[in-house]
Design an enzyme around this catalytic site. Sequence first.
Site, mmCIF file in Angstrom:
data_model
loop_
_atom_site.group_PDB
_atom_site.id
_atom_site.type_symbol
_atom_site.label_atom_id
_atom_site.label_comp_id
_atom_site.label_asym_id
_atom_site.label_seq_id
_atom_site.Cartn_x
_atom_site.Cartn_y
_atom_site.Cartn_z
ATOM 1 N N ASN A 94 0.816 -1.232 0.000
ATOM 2 C CA ASN A 94 0.000 0.000 0.000
ATOM 3 C C ASN A 94 0.846 1.276 0.000
ATOM 4 O OD1 ASN A 94 0.797 -0.556 2.616
ATOM 5 N ND2 ASN A 94 -1.059 0.276 3.537
ATOM 6 N N GLY A 118 2.732 -5.586 7.575
ATOM 7 C CA GLY A 118 1.738 -6.408 6.901
ATOM 8 C C GLY A 118 0.670 -6.839 7.878
ATOM 9 N N SER A 119 0.056 -7.988 7.588
ATOM 10 C CA SER A 119 -1.101 -8.399 8.378
ATOM 11 C C SER A 119 -0.695 -8.891 9.764
ATOM 12 C CB SER A 119 -1.852 -9.516 7.656
ATOM 13 O OG SER A 119 -1.139 -10.720 7.772
ATOM 14 N N GLY A 165 2.377 -11.363 10.841
ATOM 15 C CA GLY A 165 3.300 -10.800 11.827
ATOM 16 C C GLY A 165 3.449 -11.705 13.035
ATOM 17 N N GLU A 218 4.902 -4.059 12.234
ATOM 18 C CA GLU A 218 3.945 -2.969 12.006
ATOM 19 C C GLU A 218 2.737 -3.591 11.331
ATOM 20 O OE1 GLU A 218 2.351 -0.030 12.696
ATOM 21 O OE2 GLU A 218 4.479 0.107 13.171
ATOM 22 N N CYS A 246 -2.801 1.118 6.875
ATOM 23 C CA CYS A 246 -2.959 0.621 8.249
ATOM 24 C C CYS A 246 -3.443 1.740 9.143
ATOM 25 C CB CYS A 246 -1.690 -0.034 8.770
ATOM 26 S SG CYS A 246 -0.206 0.862 8.439
ATOM 27 N N GLU A 293 8.938 2.819 14.103
ATOM 28 C CA GLU A 293 9.715 3.262 12.941
ATOM 29 C C GLU A 293 9.649 4.779 12.878
ATOM 30 O OE1 GLU A 293 7.573 1.090 9.940
ATOM 31 O OE2 GLU A 293 9.096 -0.467 10.088
HETATM 32 C C1 UN1 Z 1 0.518 2.754 6.329
HETATM 33 O O1 UN1 Z 1 -0.684 2.935 6.448
HETATM 34 O O2 UN1 Z 1 0.961 1.615 6.069
HETATM 35 O O3 UN1 Z 1 0.263 8.634 7.803
HETATM 36 C C2 UN1 Z 1 1.496 3.845 6.460
HETATM 37 C C3 UN1 Z 1 0.053 7.915 6.860
HETATM 38 C C4 UN1 Z 1 1.167 7.605 5.878
HETATM 39 C C5 UN1 Z 1 1.812 6.306 6.198
HETATM 40 C C6 UN1 Z 1 0.853 5.188 6.352
HETATM 41 N N1 UN1 Z 1 2.126 8.679 5.866
HETATM 42 O O4 UN1 Z 1 -1.022 7.400 6.696
#
Ligand code: UN1
Length: 490
Positions: A148, A223-224, A228, A245, A279, A459
Amino acid sequence: MQNYINGRWTDSSAGKTFDNVNPADSRDVIGAFPLSDASDINDAVTAASNAYNAWRLLPAPKRGDILRIAGDIFTRRKDELARIMTREMGKTLTETRGDIQEAIDTAYYAATETRRLFGYTAPSEMSNKMNMSFRMPIGVCGIITAWNFPIAVPSWKILPALACGNTVVFKPSDDSPHSGNIFAEILEEAGLPAGVFNVVHGQAEAGRAIVEHPDVRVVGFTGSTATGATIAETCGRLNKRVSLEMGGKNAQIVMDDAVLELALEGVLWGAFGTTGQRCTATSRLILHVSIHDKFINMLQGAASHLVLGNGLTSDATQVGPVINARQLDKILNYIEIGKQEATCALGGERDMDGDKAHGNFIKPTIFTGVQRTHRIFKEEIFGPVLSVSTCTSLEDAIAIANDSAYGLSSSIYTRDVNAAFVAIRDLEAGITYINAPTIGAEAHMPFGGVKGTGNGHREGGWTVFDIFTEWKTVYVDYSGRLQRAQIDNQ
Ligand code: UN1
């Protein structure tokens, strides 16, 4: 399209491939990529192990010079790369340009950090003795990421890992392999020595081989939650550091004193930007009961005007396709579940209009009357589906928001400064936004979540360097005699 191992482009050893297809138009096949196995991973880990010593011994600011040049090349190639990314994963060109901007920001941040990477000093409890501590690289890092944010999210891991003096084996998602190869092209042009960074394409088998390889010392995964958890189990058994993450079920709260137009813009971007496939996406909306009907009315009107389409062929596109047929089915299945559980206030079906019949398009979908027991309240859908619940007070809103297995992002719209600070304190999430949507993370700030979202790492920002370094503590005794710390000091 090939793997990049030890500075060379190679096919998978078994010669197998998988196709990469444009999710907006299945007639557009981007290319065949290597379906790699454990022997390809072994080649890449061997290259990364062999390259490690020279790379770790290069002065950190010299490593930073290469990362800064990489940032310059990302900048130069931004428009071209945005088109490659939109073609393989579907989000709009504005968003893919932003994705590359995030990598540029990360490259420059990591580059300058190579002149800091600060350690600590502390006084010694003995005379004529100095105590200090340094960040040391760890070795080969295995980086496994989702599709994504095909450039941004890998950059959060790869560039700081390299800045610290580690070497990397990267497996991009099989839904965004072309973007993965861009890292290799750019880092090579920037002057990175062969073997320091390697890209191996593939699916679960290649990912498993990275996690299980004894010479991979750190695993960074986005990922999922299910994958994970498996990775964490393996890393626990093999005593490897692992940074995870994973999923989210992020809520935006709108209180009765909020600026509704602002909250509306926020939820449109948070829920339907990247087609809800972040995410950090806003997948739950918690509305104060006194503004519920008015806000839903505004939201239905605005969301029904969002333009779906192929971001490559039309600049008007606001919402792209979902990534693949498997996700399309999964999201449509959740929509059916939602129709049983709650009220579908918008969308609720595929969009097969015209050329969209060739892609994985789902209309922005809103469910109202969603209860805390409903599956669409609890489970991550990863698509353009928003579940709306009501609250009667700030405490109620926070309790509803916290009723989740996940804890990545959160948001509250209110003009009451006291309410905002209570929310900052009490929302169980790694990130809280005040009067802003659940998305919008910046490269130089810690990024990550609590509960089912992560495993305690962050991160981004200065915290990512905790993932990719180990501490070395150093005592220098210049007393010329044996000093025994607590033995002498008791
Ligand atoms: C993600 O959803 O995997 O703040 C990362 C944000 C983006 C990064 C998202 N700069 O939604």
